[in-house]
Design an enzyme around this catalytic site. Structure first.
Site, PDB file in Angstrom:
ATOM      1  N   ASP A 179      -8.231 130.812 -19.837  1.00 21.50           N
ATOM      2  CA  ASP A 179      -9.030 130.350 -20.978  1.00 21.50           C
ATOM      3  C   ASP A 179     -10.107 131.366 -21.347  1.00 21.50           C
ATOM      4  OD1 ASP A 179      -7.499 128.129 -21.029  1.00 21.50           O
ATOM      5  OD2 ASP A 179      -8.962 126.812 -20.047  1.00 21.50           O
ATOM      6  N   LYS A 234      20.891 120.066 -17.520  1.00 19.95           N
ATOM      7  CA  LYS A 234      20.888 119.535 -18.882  1.00 19.95           C
ATOM      8  C   LYS A 234      19.532 118.883 -19.099  1.00 19.95           C
ATOM      9  CE  LYS A 234      23.843 117.057 -22.096  1.00 19.95           C
ATOM     10  NZ  LYS A 234      22.846 116.311 -22.809  1.00 19.95           N
ATOM     11  N   LYS A 237      27.123 114.161 -16.431  1.00 17.78           N
ATOM     12  CA  LYS A 237      25.890 113.378 -16.597  1.00 17.78           C
ATOM     13  C   LYS A 237      25.628 112.469 -15.403  1.00 17.78           C
ATOM     14  CE  LYS A 237      24.879 112.067 -20.796  1.00 17.78           C
ATOM     15  NZ  LYS A 237      23.854 112.186 -21.841  1.00 17.78           N
ATOM     16  N   CYS A 281      -8.437  85.559 -23.025  1.00 13.45           N
ATOM     17  CA  CYS A 281      -8.419  86.611 -22.000  1.00 13.45           C
ATOM     18  C   CYS A 281      -8.314  85.955 -20.622  1.00 13.45           C
ATOM     19  CB  CYS A 281      -9.679  87.457 -22.097  1.00 13.45           C
ATOM     20  SG  CYS A 281      -9.847  88.586 -20.713  1.00 13.45           S
TER      21      CYS A 281
HETATM   22  S1  IVH Z   1      24.551 124.143 -24.169  1.00 10.06           S
HETATM   23  C1  IVH Z   1      27.965 124.226 -27.095  1.00 10.06           C
HETATM   24  N1  IVH Z   1      22.891 123.820 -22.186  1.00 10.06           N
HETATM   25  O1  IVH Z   1      22.506 118.814 -24.715  1.00 10.06           O
HETATM   26  C2  IVH Z   1      26.924 124.160 -26.053  1.00 10.06           C
HETATM   27  N2  IVH Z   1      22.872 122.220 -23.941  1.00 10.06           N
HETATM   28  O2  IVH Z   1      24.570 116.921 -25.452  1.00 10.06           O
HETATM   29  C3  IVH Z   1      25.592 124.045 -26.607  1.00 10.06           C
HETATM   30  N3  IVH Z   1      21.167 120.484 -23.669  1.00 10.06           N
HETATM   31  O3  IVH Z   1      22.522 119.523 -28.140  1.00 10.06           O
HETATM   32  C4  IVH Z   1      24.626 123.401 -25.736  1.00 10.06           C
HETATM   33  N4  IVH Z   1      20.322 121.240 -21.789  1.00 10.06           N
HETATM   34  O4  IVH Z   1      20.321 119.720 -26.859  1.00 10.06           O
HETATM   35  C5  IVH Z   1      23.332 123.325 -23.358  1.00 10.06           C
HETATM   36  N5  IVH Z   1      21.422 123.702 -20.402  1.00 10.06           N
HETATM   37  C6  IVH Z   1      21.880 123.215 -21.566  1.00 10.06           C
HETATM   38  C7  IVH Z   1      21.336 122.057 -22.146  1.00 10.06           C
HETATM   39  C8  IVH Z   1      21.866 121.585 -23.335  1.00 10.06           C
HETATM   40  C9  IVH Z   1      20.237 120.310 -22.724  1.00 10.06           C
HETATM   41  C10 IVH Z   1      21.343 119.570 -24.811  1.00 10.06           C
HETATM   42  C11 IVH Z   1      21.416 120.238 -26.149  1.00 10.06           C
HETATM   43  C12 IVH Z   1      22.679 119.757 -26.795  1.00 10.06           C
HETATM   44  C13 IVH Z   1      22.935 118.508 -26.020  1.00 10.06           C
HETATM   45  C14 IVH Z   1      24.388 118.136 -26.046  1.00 10.06           C
END
Ligand code: IVH
Length: 668
Positions: free
Chosen positions: A36, A114, A312, A407
């Site tokens: 900062d 992801k 997932k 209350c």
């Molecule tokens: S690759 C064609 N890598 O997941 C591949 N996507 O369900 C393009 N996302 O719209 C995406 N982490 O917003 C990729 N490590 C990652 C990701 C990721 C999050 C999201 C992204 C995408 C969505 C699809």
């Protein structure tokens, strides 16, 4: 090169390096405070020399003017979505399809987390961020550059060399778990609905028209692929990510290569539990065929590529029983229904309670005492009830819950909030509210009064020893020592802590007041802007609104709070009892508040440094060149072009004597 120019450039390079160390390397070398300081120094020098301000300076991340709307951007390479799988056999099926598609050539994968956020694309041209946009429908998104620029993890200028002249970085903007929990707590305090999850919080924050608000939302970013220009970067996905990292883009540190599907499965299994340790939410892993030429061979079906799949994880859930529903009263009187649960393990902790947020949500879920419910954690932190297992509800079950008409603590009137979301107890003397306010005041992030915890506060309020903040400073040894679980030693400790808190920095005192919409960050801004409590209390609504980063809503609540007779009485009571906050800098007056002043020519009574200090001491700031924004010019002898410019623009020009009059200083 002039000294100041050199100094500015050094500071910029140093700030960019520390951003890189923090966001990309995850290895900060300096404290936030030191950071900062660098930032403040840069701001100060740029205020002196506005002609040296460049758009990619770290100080220029937040634009001051809200947008009217977003411009639509057409993506050169569409942003595709990914097919999902939820189990190992589906993942093996995916691998079979890949093997078939590649007709016996060997291949490997890249795996990365992801991130549960929002997809964006960043266009870099000649190493500079040109614009950034949301995914939108994949073909067209919104230009949210002003908001993206506020995210410190996104470099405005790339490091190193070798980047394509023009290319797109794809990635995810996200809100870390902690920031999400804090934002929701602040939302409740402000009487606004909470965000359901970090993804909504990130999306909501990116779609704000006022970048100053986005700047405070603590968003971050991970780059996960290259759009336009990918083949110029590398031959395969993993190498491209490593290049991005070298250029200063934050690539997830857990991104890895995997030789085959068995390795992929192993990594998937490992992250099932480990993901809970991350400070951001992931909802799975993304598995991509590594080589770009092989990605091309596999191609795309409709809206998702054949070379990529998401594995997932389902959100962790648990079943448990609602033992009772009670109502909590917050420091601003908001009533929150809470489900008290049979303790159950969930995502690493034992959960005993879950917030039901507000009575509308409670009614919609129709949670009743005795029900078996499914719970999960929003943003992997905050336990919440997802559904009631109606099939297990007994015939003689409790009746639907009815919101309290009064209350539950003080029996006083309750009222639906302005936004229609929350019920509030409107009795400011409600003991529950008093307790919560005192606890907040004494809390670590505010006045930090060690030993003055919930149990002691409860007794002090019950005995009538403490009704407001000022009473804390009037407490006597004999009053505390007689309370339960308090001996001579612990009483002395609390007395010492109370005494020590009298000289805490001003911002801590402002934060401790618990003014609606004013957290620690705003308190620091206010303390720096006004310097003393007296000047803050005397500020007009307009003056409060002028402060950078204080919005109209916060300005209104600060003004109302400080013009309420009871609050003023309590603040004065604290000052009388010896509270004497440490002031960030001595501010003499507010005579030049909100003004930008240009000084030119040779002065008789001040050196250049002295007059700049005088301007600052009286609430104004100095600029190096005359523009429409200049409030007035102080001209000494031999003033040159700046004077001409002022005349041209019709800006007030005064001499030193007049300046001294304006700041209430005589020239003798
Ligand atoms: S690759 C064609 N890598 O997941 C591949 N996507 O369900 C393009 N996302 O719209 C995406 N982490 O917003 C990729 N490590 C990652 C990701 C990721 C999050 C999201 C992204 C995408 C969505 C699809």
């Amino acid at each position: 090169m002039s000294d100041i120019r050199k100094h500015i450039e050094q500071l910029r390079t140093s700030i960019e390096r520390h951003d890189y160390l923090y966001y990309v390397e995850n290895q900060p070398e300096i404290s936030d405070r030191q950071y900062d300081k660098l930032f403040e120094e840069l701001r100060r020098l740029e205020a002196e020399r506005p002609d040296l301000v460049t758009p990619d300076s770290p100080t220029q991340r937040v634009s001051e003017r809200p947008l009217e709307g977003f411009v639509v951007v057409t993506h050169d390479v569409p942003l595709l979505s990914i097919d999902n799988t939820y189990n190992e056999s589906e993942l093996r099926e995916f691998d079979k399809r890949v093997r078939k598609g590649l007709e016996g050539t060997s291949y490997d994968y890249t795996i990365d987390p992801k991130i549960d956020g929002l997809a964006i694309t960043l266009r870099y041209v000649s190493g500079k961020l040109l614009y950034g946009a949301t995914r939108g429908d994949g073909r067209r998104g919104d230009d949210v550059t002003a908001n993206l620029r506020t995210i410190r993890a996104i470099p405005l200028t790339l490091k190193g060399k070798g980047w394509p002249e023009q290319f797109d970085v794809r990635g995810e903007v996200y809100m870390p778990k902690r920031a999400f929990a804090e934002l929701n707590a602040a939302k409740v305090e402000a009487g606004e609905p909470e965000f359901a999850n970090p993804r909504n919080a990130a999306a909501g924050s990116l779609k704000l028209l006022d970048a100053r608000i986005t700047a405070r939302r603590k968003l971050s970013f991970f780059a996960y692929s290259v759009g336009l220009g990918s083949t110029e970067v590398a031959d395969c996905h993993f190498d491209a990510l490593m290049k991005l990292r070298q250029w200063g883009l934050p690539v997830n540190p857990h991104t890895q290569e995997a030789a085959d599907i068995d390795k992929v499965l192993e990594v998937c299994r490992m992250w099932e539990q480990k993901r809970l340790e991350l400070d951001y939410q992931i909802d799975g892993l993304v598995i991509k065929v590594n080589r770009y030429d092989q990605q091309d061979v596999l191609g795309t079906t409709g809206r998702s590529p054949r070379w990529c799949i998401a594995y997932k994880y389902a959100a962790e859930q648990a079943d448990t029983v609602v033992e009772s529903i009670t109502v909590q009263v917050g420091k601003s009187g908001i009533l929150t229904p809470v489900a008290n649960l049979t303790p159950v393990k969930l995502a690493g902790t034992t959960v005993k309670r879950a917030s039901l947020h507000n009575f509308d949500i409670l009614q919609k879920l129709d949670v009743r005492t005795g029900d078996t419910v499914v719970i999960e954690k929003a943003g992997e932190i905050i336990p919440q009830v997802v559904t009631v297992k109606l099939q297990t509800r007994q015939a003689h079950a409790a009746k639907p819950y009815t919101p309290p008409a009064a209350c539950p603590v003080c029996g006083g009137a309750v009222k639906k909030d302005e936004n229609g979301v929350y019920l509030r107890c409107i009795n400011l003397k409600c003991p529950a509210q008093i307790r919560e306010r005192l606890q907040y005041f004494a809390g670590k992030g505010q006045m930090d009064i060690d030993g003055l915890g919930p149990a002691l506060i409860e007794q002090l309020v019950e005995k009538g020893f403490v009704k407001d903040f000022a009473d804390i400073y009037r407490l006597r040894f004999d009053q505390i020592v007689q309370l339960e679980r308090m001996g001579d030693k612990s009483t002395a400790h609390v007395m010492d802590s109370i005494a020590a808190s009298k000289t805490r920095p001003l911002w801590r005192l402002i934060a401790g007041l618990g003014i609606r919409n004013v957290g620690g960050q705003s308190a620091q801004i206010l303390a720096n802007a006004f310097g003393t409590l007296e000047l803050l209390m005397a500020a007009s609504k307009e003056r409060l609104q002028q402060i950078e980063q204080i919005g109209p809503v916060a300005a209104q609540s600060i003004y109302e709070y400080l013009h309420d007779a009871d609050n003023v009485h309590v603040i004065e009571g604290m000052l009388e009892a010896g509270v004497n906050p440490e002031q960030p800098q001595a501010r003499k007056s507010e005579a030049l508040a909100g003004m930008t002043i240009v000084v030119t020519g040779t002065l008789k009574h001040f050196s250049r440094q002295q007059i700049e200090q005088a301007i600052k001491d009286n609430g104004g700031k100095t600029a190096g060149s005359v523009s429409k924004k200049t409030s007035f010019v102080v001209a000494g002898e031999n003033a040159g072009t700046k004077l001409d410019k002022a005349h041209q623009l019709g800006i007030d020009v005064i001499d030193e004597t007049e300046f001294m009059k304006r700041i209430g200083q005589s020239s003798q």
